[in-house]
Enzyme design. Structure first.
Site, mmCIF file in Angstrom:
data_model
loop_
_atom_site.group_PDB
_atom_site.id
_atom_site.type_symbol
_atom_site.label_atom_id
_atom_site.label_comp_id
_atom_site.label_asym_id
_atom_site.label_seq_id
_atom_site.Cartn_x
_atom_site.Cartn_y
_atom_site.Cartn_z
ATOM 1 N N GLU A 1 64.947 -15.825 61.005
ATOM 2 C CA GLU A 1 65.280 -16.498 62.091
ATOM 3 C C GLU A 1 67.288 -16.527 62.213
ATOM 4 O O GLU A 1 67.756 -16.939 60.861
ATOM 5 C CB GLU A 1 65.352 -17.848 62.015
ATOM 6 C CG GLU A 1 63.883 -18.091 62.454
ATOM 7 C CD GLU A 1 63.612 -19.240 62.252
ATOM 8 O OE1 GLU A 1 62.268 -19.937 63.235
ATOM 9 O OE2 GLU A 1 63.347 -20.075 61.191
ATOM 10 N N ALA B 1 59.681 -27.735 47.197
ATOM 11 C CA ALA B 1 60.989 -27.883 46.793
ATOM 12 C C ALA B 1 61.584 -28.719 47.308
ATOM 13 O O ALA B 1 63.064 -28.870 47.284
ATOM 14 C CB ALA B 1 61.572 -26.253 47.718
ATOM 15 N N ASP C 1 56.831 -26.473 61.094
ATOM 16 C CA ASP C 1 58.400 -26.257 61.788
ATOM 17 C C ASP C 1 58.474 -24.239 62.260
ATOM 18 O O ASP C 1 59.625 -23.742 62.875
ATOM 19 C CB ASP C 1 59.589 -26.054 61.131
ATOM 20 C CG ASP C 1 59.083 -25.661 59.411
ATOM 21 O OD1 ASP C 1 57.933 -24.661 59.408
ATOM 22 O OD2 ASP C 1 59.897 -25.356 59.280
#
Lengths: 351, 351
Positions: free
Chosen positions: B66, B149, B237
């Site tokens: 993206e 993470a 997301d």
């Protein structure tokens, strides 16, 4: 296990401006223009494979900043490029650019490169590739209207790829013409500086326009264009910026890279949205005709498309493999355990 | 006049991963999270100034790449980011990123930065900024579902910005929970590893979900969510990737960054396109209400928006001014005479 120096995966090869210039000289400018044209032709021939989208533009009063992404399904590429006509007056480049390739499978970047030099090279290679398809057979002479940063690259590409032996230069600023003529001296072209556009097009079979005004301009008027020429219009490349009188467009067979983008940015923004145009990739694959008669006026309404940048980056990626003309750039965080980004951060403190 | 070394205009400050980690330690991680939250709040308060567009995504079977551009009219920024859930299995990061700021007036880049670390920091800062607005008053405990993470950054941001003193950790992979707990040891939080999501949410006023499966998942079921909690959903997301049971959405007041993007990528892709949502910037500016009752369930359906990256890059640009934590990168061709790009190339051969 606690490796603090960046791993190979974290390091992205970066081609700086200096390295790009060294690469161009290492390969030879005309050989590189031919190489770029080959890569662009290869990618245009597999046009339908690509993920295509008009560029993503952010316009301001001063200019435009654009992102030009594309992908062939295996490799993803994008270019950042600006266009700020007023920059020249402030000692800055009108156009600067850089680009990136990434692996589609992992999303990891595999090449970051300057693209100011490379865009000049790929634009010229594209123009010459198309002129080789469309210009009248045996063309020897190009008129180069607009003698700015792109003019020498255009001239050498037309020599290397189309066999042009003479360029006739004109710019409203005679200093630009002197600069261009001086740069081209000794490179195997007959260079003729001219004092008007009318003078420059005398005897030219190819007419290239490349001026930078961000406004509707008329660099070529209708009565200047005789039968049989090929017009390579590369300066009209954003909304509100055109170079040709509409009457010329109506007399020409018009060829474009990607109609969805050219109708917004190219000379044909002056025409009805249904005006017929031919896509270059279709001519390259034999699905559409190029030049069909000696008297036909062909026009390449070029605005620059993401696939050309993709091809150019792909070429550079191949070429630098056997050189040291890149820096490994510590661009990506790559912890030993991918879920342990925070641990990587903590360990960097202990180093 | 023939200056062969790159000029200042040609050199773009580059913040490598190593420099970013040094910068985080130099500032202090909690101070930097607070600093980022301040910059993000500042930019959210002037939301209407920004040029906003949903991200430009290139999807493949393996993941997504993206580009996220935005501009406040003076500075332009974009982030490159990938999302490849399968990367972890191959020892690669699911998400890597880098970003750029440029001057709108000239189009020249002014900062290039790694953004894998920085995205982890800005995502956590955004979550905590929003939780400070929406979580029940006096919240002390966060459940952290998904211990990858992002988990430590989320935990520390909730401590630094919302005053959380306990985190309850759960992940389907207990090794991830052990990793997270070990990393958070000694940093001022009570850390409680849990063996189920149901266990983790016991007594938590804030529930953060951050898992990485690219599929419709149900990390939280309806019966797990009691009155009064704030849900910080950051793992859903992209299209096809959600974490919450739809029934939870129907019981919650939903807050988003940019509805046009969240309806494509967030939890609310499961809802009707007209389902009411509140924009965070409107709560920050007082144009909309945040939490209005103790029993209300608030949900921040976070997907990450370009302005947060812009704010983070702006913060980094300010912070590195007084440090040497960057490399000058020879990214832009900058000839003495801007029209003389070719002359610059020729002179590089003579050097």
């Amino acid at each position: 296990m606690t490796n603090l120096s960046p791993s190979d995966k974290a390091l992205v090869p970066f081609v700086s401006v200096d390295h790009m210039m060294q690469l161009i000289h290492h390969i030879g400018i005309e050989d590189m223009l031919r190489g770029l044209a080959d890569y662009i032709e290869t990618d245009f021939r597999r046009w339908q494979l690509f993920d295509k989208t008009p560029r993503v533009a952010s316009h301001s009063a001063e200019g435009v900043i654009e992102l030009m992404p594309t992908s062939d399904g295996e490799v993803y590429g994008f270019k950042y490029v600006n266009g700020h006509p007023k920059n020249t007056a402030e000692g800055l480049q009108t156009v600067t650019a850089f680009g990136l390739l990434a692996d589609v499978g992992s999303g990891y970047p595999v090449l970051l490169s300057e693209m100011t030099m490379l865009t000049a090279m790929r634009t010229a290679a594209t123009s010459a590739l198309v002129a080789r398809l469309l210009a009248p057979k045996g063309a020897t002479t190009m008129a180069m209207i607009g003698n700015g940063a792109q003019s020498e690259f255009q001239s050498l590409a037309m020599k290397a790829i189309c066999g042009i032996s003479e360029v006739r230069l004109y710019d409203v600023d005679s200093a630009a013409t002197r600069k261009c003529a001086a740069n081209l001296a000794g490179l195997g072209l007959t260079v003729t500086p001219c004092t008007s556009a009318e003078d420059a097009i005398m005897g030219a079979q190819i007419i290239t326009t490349c001026t930078a005004d961000k406004q509707y301009a008329t660099i070529l008027t209708d009565n200047m264009i005789g039968a049989g020429v090929h017009i390579n219009a590369i300066g009209g490349d954003c909304p509100g910026k055109t170079e040709l009188a509409p009457a010329i467009l109506h007399r020409s067979d018009i060829f474009v890279e990607y109609p969805e983008q050219t109708r917004i940015e190219g000379e044909i923004q002056q025409l009805d949205a249904t005006h017929p145009v031919t896509e270059i990739w279709q001519v390259l694959t034999g699905q559409a005709e190029g030049r069909t008669s000696d008297r036909q006026i062909t026009l390449f309404d070029s605005v620059g498309f993401a696939i050309e940048d993709f091809s150019a980056l792909r070429y550079v990626r191949e070429q630098i493999r056997e050189t040291q003309l890149f820096h490994p750039l510590d661009l990506l965080a790559d912890p030993d355990d991918p879920r342990d980004l925070f641990g990587m951060l903590q360990r960097s403190l202990q180093a």
